[in-house]
Design a protein around this motif. Structure first.
Motif, short mmCIF file in Angstrom:
data_model
loop_
_atom_site.label_atom_id
_atom_site.label_comp_id
_atom_site.label_asym_id
_atom_site.label_seq_id
_atom_site.Cartn_x
_atom_site.Cartn_y
_atom_site.Cartn_z
N LEU A 202 0.82 -1.22 0.00
CA LEU A 202 0.00 0.00 0.00
C LEU A 202 0.86 1.27 0.00
O LEU A 202 0.34 2.37 0.04
N LEU A 203 2.16 1.09 -0.02
CA LEU A 203 3.07 2.24 0.09
C LEU A 203 3.70 2.57 -1.25
O LEU A 203 3.81 1.71 -2.13
N GLY A 204 4.16 3.79 -1.39
CA GLY A 204 5.02 4.14 -2.50
C GLY A 204 4.36 4.95 -3.59
O GLY A 204 3.13 4.94 -3.76
N ILE A 205 5.17 5.68 -4.33
CA ILE A 205 4.71 6.53 -5.42
C ILE A 205 5.44 6.08 -6.69
O ILE A 205 6.66 6.02 -6.70
N THR A 206 4.68 5.72 -7.74
CA THR A 206 5.31 5.27 -8.98
C THR A 206 4.81 6.11 -10.14
O THR A 206 3.67 6.60 -10.13
N VAL A 207 5.69 6.27 -11.14
CA VAL A 207 5.33 7.06 -12.32
C VAL A 207 5.45 6.19 -13.56
O VAL A 207 6.41 5.45 -13.72
N LYS A 208 4.43 6.27 -14.41
CA LYS A 208 4.45 5.56 -15.69
C LYS A 208 3.94 6.56 -16.72
O LYS A 208 2.76 6.90 -16.73
N GLY A 209 4.84 7.08 -17.54
CA GLY A 209 4.44 8.10 -18.49
C GLY A 209 3.90 9.31 -17.78
O GLY A 209 4.55 9.87 -16.91
N ASP A 210 2.66 9.68 -18.13
CA ASP A 210 2.04 10.84 -17.50
C ASP A 210 1.17 10.47 -16.30
O ASP A 210 0.42 11.30 -15.79
N ILE B 3 0.73 9.09 -12.48
CA ILE B 3 1.41 8.93 -11.19
C ILE B 3 0.47 8.16 -10.26
O ILE B 3 -0.72 8.48 -10.18
N THR B 4 1.00 7.12 -9.66
CA THR B 4 0.18 6.28 -8.80
C THR B 4 0.72 6.34 -7.38
O THR B 4 1.90 6.10 -7.14
N ILE B 5 -0.18 6.69 -6.48
CA ILE B 5 0.21 6.90 -5.08
C ILE B 5 -0.43 5.81 -4.22
O ILE B 5 -1.66 5.65 -4.21
N GLY B 6 0.40 5.06 -3.51
CA GLY B 6 -0.10 4.01 -2.64
C GLY B 6 -1.01 4.57 -1.55
O GLY B 6 -0.78 5.68 -1.05
N VAL C 279 3.61 12.71 0.14
CA VAL C 279 3.10 13.23 -1.13
C VAL C 279 3.64 14.64 -1.37
O VAL C 279 4.12 14.97 -2.45
N ALA C 280 3.59 15.47 -0.32
CA ALA C 280 4.05 16.85 -0.46
C ALA C 280 5.53 16.91 -0.81
O ALA C 280 5.97 17.78 -1.55
N ALA C 281 6.30 15.95 -0.25
CA ALA C 281 7.76 15.98 -0.43
C ALA C 281 8.21 15.26 -1.69
O ALA C 281 9.39 15.35 -2.06
N SER C 282 7.32 14.51 -2.34
CA SER C 282 7.71 13.69 -3.50
C SER C 282 8.14 14.55 -4.69
O SER C 282 7.38 15.40 -5.17
N LYS C 283 9.34 14.31 -5.16
CA LYS C 283 9.83 15.06 -6.34
C LYS C 283 8.94 14.76 -7.54
O LYS C 283 8.69 15.63 -8.37
N ASP C 284 8.49 13.51 -7.65
CA ASP C 284 7.63 13.14 -8.78
C ASP C 284 6.31 13.89 -8.74
O ASP C 284 5.84 14.40 -9.76
N VAL C 285 5.71 13.95 -7.57
CA VAL C 285 4.43 14.67 -7.47
C VAL C 285 4.66 16.15 -7.73
O VAL C 285 3.89 16.80 -8.44
N GLN C 286 5.74 16.67 -7.19
CA GLN C 286 6.03 18.10 -7.40
C GLN C 286 6.24 18.40 -8.89
O GLN C 286 5.83 19.46 -9.36
N ARG C 287 6.83 17.45 -9.61
CA ARG C 287 7.11 17.68 -11.03
C ARG C 287 5.84 17.53 -11.89
O ARG C 287 5.53 18.38 -12.70
N SER D 47 -4.50 6.66 -8.86
CA SER D 47 -3.72 7.06 -10.03
C SER D 47 -4.23 8.38 -10.60
O SER D 47 -5.44 8.54 -10.82
N PHE D 48 -3.29 9.28 -10.81
CA PHE D 48 -3.63 10.60 -11.38
C PHE D 48 -2.89 10.75 -12.70
O PHE D 48 -1.76 10.31 -12.84
N THR D 49 -3.55 11.42 -13.65
CA THR D 49 -2.87 11.73 -14.91
C THR D 49 -2.51 13.21 -14.91
O THR D 49 -3.32 14.05 -14.49
N LYS D 50 -1.32 13.50 -15.36
CA LYS D 50 -0.84 14.88 -15.38
C LYS D 50 -1.77 15.75 -16.22
O LYS D 50 -2.04 15.44 -17.38
N PRO D 51 -2.29 16.81 -15.66
CA PRO D 51 -3.14 17.73 -16.43
C PRO D 51 -2.26 18.75 -17.15
O PRO D 51 -1.05 18.79 -16.94
N LYS D 52 -2.89 19.57 -17.99
CA LYS D 52 -2.13 20.65 -18.65
C LYS D 52 -1.76 21.71 -17.61
O LYS D 52 -0.67 22.28 -17.65
N ALA D 53 -2.69 21.93 -16.72
CA ALA D 53 -2.44 22.88 -15.63
C ALA D 53 -3.44 22.58 -14.53
O ALA D 53 -4.51 22.02 -14.80
N ALA D 54 -3.08 22.91 -13.31
CA ALA D 54 -4.00 22.67 -12.19
C ALA D 54 -3.67 23.60 -11.03
O ALA D 54 -2.52 24.04 -10.89
#
Lengths: 264, 798
Positions: free
Chosen positions: A57-65, A67-70, A78-86, A164-171
């Motif tokens: 149930l843990l961990g943050i993974t990225v596949k293309g656009d 991002i899946t958060i456990g 989540v706040a500190a994740s470089k992937d989420v921030q990017r 799982s979230f997909t990167k939006p154009k802006a948010a």
């Protein structure tokens, strides 16, 4: 707090088994809502199944656009994740402003979504970003997940695995805080996606929902002036000692306008 | 230039910002609070409280609760009455307009047939563990006959309202007029202009960080009760519990207030739980501990403020104040707390002159009972209510006269050469220079630059406002004779004992109590200044009736102004005795001995001995003045000659977001007159804390009951306390004057911020929006509505 049986399973399967065996069992993730409720003796589950020992149930993974958060990922992580921030800076900011540091280091995304507090932050993001809730039984569309105040589409014995979230154009997420609890009196998450503008609103009504009227207006013209013209249904809004329905309806528009400005 | 710079500022005496001696134990987690104390055989107590605001009790069934696991006892009001334990008292009598004393409703520590507010105490359950006590408490069956509740301060005395206490018709505790009504009315009739304002002083929950707690122990051998309790005044607790509640004779009752995590007034009072725990520990012959949870604190701590008032000022054509008229309803809650009657009367109406030479003042205070928690003193107690009313009204006067708020104040100030100044409302102010504080504050706040900042804010779509508050308060409570004349049941002197040990270090026993104020440092600095002893060799001891001789405790910014002077007086006695001892040892005449910087010396010679050597001689009196008592240990009592009158001007600048109604405090400047400062760092901390308290009242804190008497704001989820991000950095300065009645030249500083800040904040908001008034707390929605109504006159807020 009343007595209860405590379980700390090591896998999702064991957790579900423990729940099925219990007469009135509850999963506990970070416990940020559940434990105070139990301490106040307002909840008395027979069994508490602690999800803290389940690695899957843990961990943050990225596949293309995407991002899946456990589910058991904390707000702080989540706040500190470089992937989420990017990929999703608005989500990182949202997570970094939930509660206080103690809450952020215990509270989890899965717990927040499963609890569906009407003033929680994450539901607005799940809705606006069209997230997918991956559960022990399959997938649930973010639009279908929140069904009522503290109610979700989860079955009794269904566990959130990840979101799982997909990167939006802006948010952008704009939150007007309750001065006491710092929960959202109104929170508006606006995302510009391939399907157009999507808006998730929390705090304003008994359950987080999509801001269809606002989306319609903004899909025609992405401007603060377009928001001005939208008529909000005051009678659907929450009213309490902190904010009237009328004021909440107004704040939805103001927070939306601020999100529009941030996404320009 | 100023008194703040006198003394040995560079050292550790008066005027030095030395770090707090007490902080070591707090910072390393070694503070010892009531709940930290655990004793052998200890039991745990939980109170059964009324869920209803107003109800008769038809029956209480305790059989199931008594039979629950681990239960030691379940006790009710019947048991309490059976043991002759008296009701809680209110210590100050106010005479009502019919010549009768205020209507005092009986306040039993455990309900006797009726409950009068949500949280009222019905029974105590005592068990081996806290969890067992809570489980058992749920099994106590109380059959209530629910009655309608009275919750409105403004309408409690209306015809047809539900009666709460038989002894108080129309729910009126007292109606107390003060001043020359006819003269005031005649002045109003011929005034050039009358400005008026209706306003509410919002009810607050004081919320010290540490919740209340009590631990009672009964020694079957000595037949003594020891009560550890969260108190600001252990001796007052002992006196009242003994003399009025018959808990135990005074010499068989020890009250200890160990480390206390904030009081702000809420821990002055003698509460039901403390009395019941003290009684129950003897009843069950086991130690009994009770600690409130936060919900209990919200429900059962005494609340503060809660006034509804109409204020009117009569002026001449030049804006001179001619007469003030004030009508106030003050909510005292369901019962009278220990000092409840004094707060909206003597601590309120006697401060209505403020800093002004208004010659005529008439006030009428209706104190009412409601089905809410008792209301009593909270940081400032009466003085914030008076100051808020007056300083808001003065801004309305300025607007009505088309004058600058600073100038109408200046015009009406009591001039500095008029002190001592007898106000028309009893108080005689001993010193002050209000114009100096105003001038300094206006410079600190860059008042002149405000229009440009307001313009710049407008260009950003915001609204800026600036607000002043020129307050005066009465501290150093209080001359005993005055207290007696006003119907108070106590003397308000303070005591001190200064004891040298044979090795030369010093123990100071004070009757005041430190619960955050830093007495252990400030009083050590006094000893350093007066006796030349290094502060690390000084221990300040307080809070235990078995250790300190006597004391009236800490409230009303009195600890230094009254307790500090008692310490100084004990030091004077030590110096006088030391001169005799030194004269003998140095073979000189007593009259030739001088004392300075810790040394006794023979005038004009290099012969000297330091005070530690004198102390040693006093305890090892092998060669010693004939007839002189050994020992170097003196005590003193000090009864103040007058109140002290801290004053100042605070300036608040706000920026209002018109879209949301949010108010940001962008700048806050305070110039205060506290007389001489002993530790400027501690004083500045007090000023900061007080201002934050005041900003909390102005913007955030609103205690709310519904019409059935349920407390809607019973947790921090709904009751907004100020936090660091609600306030700016403060600009603090001083404009000290010398209080002629205080031997140390000090005035007190603990409440000033909470008194000065609320009107400064609200005046700034009113200024920003161009409106006459907005009630506290000025929440975003209320400000948004006010701004909206203002922007579109004649239209209802959307």
């Amino acid at each position: 707090m009343y007595d209860f049986n405590y379980h700390k399973p090591g896998s999702v399967d064991d957790a579900i088994k423990a729940l099925r065996k219990a007469s009135d069992g509850k999963f506990v993730a970070g416990g940020m809502t559940m434990l105070p409720t139990m301490k106040h003796r307002l909840a008395s589950p027979s069994d508490v199944i602690d999800l803290g020992g389940i690695k899957e149930l843990l961990g943050i993974t990225v596949k293309g656009d995407t991002i899946t958060i456990g589910a058991m990922t904390t707000h702080a992580a989540v706040a500190a994740s470089k992937d989420v921030q990017r990929l999703l800076p608005a989500l990182a900011k949202l997570a970094g402003n939930i509660g206080d540091p103690a809450v952020r280091n215990r509270g989890t995304i899965g717990g927040s979504i499963a609890n569906n507090d009407p003033a929680a932050d994450y539901p607005a993001a799940v809705i606006a970003l069209g997230a997918t809730i991956n559960t022990s039984k399959g997938e649930i569309d973010g639009d279908e997940f929140f069904t009522g105040m503290f109610e979700t589409a989860l079955a009794e014995d269904e566990l959130i695995i990840s979101v799982s979230f997909t990167k939006p154009k802006a948010a952008a997420y704009m939150k007007f805080e309750n001065p006491a609890s710092r929960y959202a009196i109104v929170g508006v998450f606006l995302a510009k996606t391939n399907d157009g503008v999507r808006i998730g609103i929390t705090g304003a009504t008994p359950c987080a929902h999509r801001g269809m009227r606002l989306e319609e207006a903004l899909n025609k013209e992405f401007s603060t002036a377009a928001v001005d013209k939208v008529i909000m249904p005051v009678d659907k809004m929450n009213a309490d000692i902190h904010a009237s329905a009328e004021y909440r309806a107004h704040l939805v528009k103001v927070m939306t306008q601020r999100a529009v400005e941030a996404c320009k | 230039m100023s008194a703040t710079q006198s003394g040995s500022a560079a050292g550790t005496g008066i005027g030095a910002s030395v770090l707090r001696k007490e902080d070591r134990r707090f910072l390393i987690g070694k503070g010892r609070y009531t709940d930290d104390i655990n004793v052998a055989g200890q039991t745990h107590a939980v109170f059964v409280r009324s869920p209803h605001a107003h109800a008769t009790i038809n029956s209480i069934k305790t059989d199931a609760a008594r039979a629950a696991p681990g239960v030691v006892a379940v006790l009710t009001g019947t048991d309490l009455a059976g043991d002759g334990i008296g009701p809680l008292i209110c210590g100050v009598t106010v005479t009502s307009d019919d010549g009768q004393p205020h209507r005092a409703a009986v306040h039993p520590a455990l309900a006797q047939g009726k409950v009068n507010y949500v949280g009222d105490h019905v029974a105590i359950v005592i068990a081996e563990t806290y969890a067992q006590a809570r489980d058992s408490a749920e099994l106590v069956e109380v059959d209530y006959g629910i009655l309608p509740a009275v919750t409105s301060t403004a309408h409690a005395t209306d015809a047809g309202q539900q009666q709460i206490h038989d002894v108080a018709p129309n729910n009126m505790c007292f109606n107390w007029p003060f001043g020359d009504k006819a003269a005031v009315e005649a002045t109003f009739a011929k005034a050039h202009k009358v400005s008026s304002l209706d306003l509410v002083n919002n009810r607050m929950v004081t919320n010290p960080m540490e919740p209340r707690a009590a631990l009672g122990e009964y020694n079957t051998g000595t037949e003594e009760i020891t009560l550890h309790v969260t108190t600001q005044n252990p001796h007052v607790h002992r006196l009242v519990l003994s003399a009025f509640n018959q808990l135990a004779p005074e010499h068989k009752l020890r009250v200890v207030g160990p480390d206390v995590g904030g009081g702000f007034g809420a821990k002055i009072f003698i509460y039901a739980e403390e009395l019941v725990v003290g009684w129950a520990c003897r009843k069950v012959q086991r130690p009994v501990k009770w600690t409130a949870d936060r919900t209990e604190a919200f429900l059962s701590d005494a609340h503060g403020r809660d006034h509804v008032s109409k204020a009117e000022m009569a002026m001449d054509k030049d804006g001179n104040f001619l007469a003030l008229r004030v009508m106030t309803n003050a909510n005292l809650g369901a019962y009278l707390s220990t000092f409840a009657t004094m707060v909206p009367s003597y601590l309120y109406a006697f401060l209505l002159a403020g800093q002004y030479r208004t010659p005529l003042i008439y006030s009428e205070v209706k104190a009412v009972y409601t089905n809410t928690s008792p209301v009593d003193a909270s940081r400032g107690a009466g003085r914030p209510e008076a100051t808020y009313l007056l300083e808001r009204l003065v801004d309305v006067c300025a607007a009505d006269m088309n004058m600058d708020p600073a100038e109408i104040r200046r015009k009406n100030f009591i001039p500095k050469d008029a002190f001592p100044y007898q106000t028309p409302v009893v108080q005689c102010y001993d010193s002050g220079d209000y114009e100096e504080a105003l001038d300094k504050a206006l410079i600190l706040a860059d008042y002149k630059g405000f229009p440009a900042r307001a313009q710049a804010a407008k260009a950003r779509g915001k609204r800026r406002g600036i607000g002043l508050s020129s307050y005066v308060e009465a501290c150093g409570i209080a001359p005993s004779a005055a207290v007696g004349q006003l119907g108070g049941g106590v003397g308000l002197w303070e005591s001190a004992q200064v004891r040298f040990n044979p090795t030369g270090n010093v123990q100071v026993f004070t009757g005041t109590h430190s619960h955050g104020q830093g007495h252990e440092t400030t009083f050590a600095q006094l000893i350093n200044e007066l006796l030349g002893v290094p502060i690390e060799n000084v221990e300040v001891i307080h809070g235990d009736t078995a250790k300190t001789q006597f004391g009236m405790g800490t409230y009303g910014s009195r600890s230094l102004a009254v307790g500090g002077v008692a310490i100084a007086k004990a030091c004077e006695k030590l110096i006088a005795k030391g001169k005799k001892i030194a004269a003998h040892a140095l073979e000189a005449a007593e009259g030739d001995i001088e004392f300075a910087n810790g040394n006794f010396s023979v005038a004009g010679t290099d012969k000297a001995m330091n005070i530690a050597a004198v102390a040693f001689n006093a305890y090892v009196p092998h060669s010693y003045p004939a007839g002189l008592e050994p020992g170097f240990d003196e005590n003193a009592f000090f009864d103040p000659l007058n109140f002290s009158f801290p004053a100042g001007t605070h300036v608040c600048e706000v920026e209002v977001d018109l879209d949301t109604g949010e108010v940001e405090i962008v700048k806050y400047s305070a110039v205060d007159d506290f007389g001489r400062l002993v530790n400027p760092m501690i004083v500045e901390g007090q000023v900061h804390g007080g201002i934050v308290h005041g900003i909390g009242q102005a913007l955030l804190e609103g205690c709310r009951y519904d019409s059935e008497g349920q407390l809607l704001t019973a947790s921090f989820m709904d009751y907004a306390m100020p936090r660091a991000d609600n306030v700016p950095s403060f600009d603090v300065d001083y404009a000290p004057t010398v209080p002629i009645h205080n031997p140390l030249g000090v005035k007190g500083c603990g409440e000033a911020g909470a008194i000065g800040a609320p009107p400064a904040v609200i005046n700034a908001i009113a200024n920003a929006l161009g409106i006459k008034h907005i009630d506290m707390p000025a929440t975003p929605e209320n400000v948004w509505r006010a701004a909206h109504a203002q922007q579109r006159p004649g239209q209802k807020a959307a």
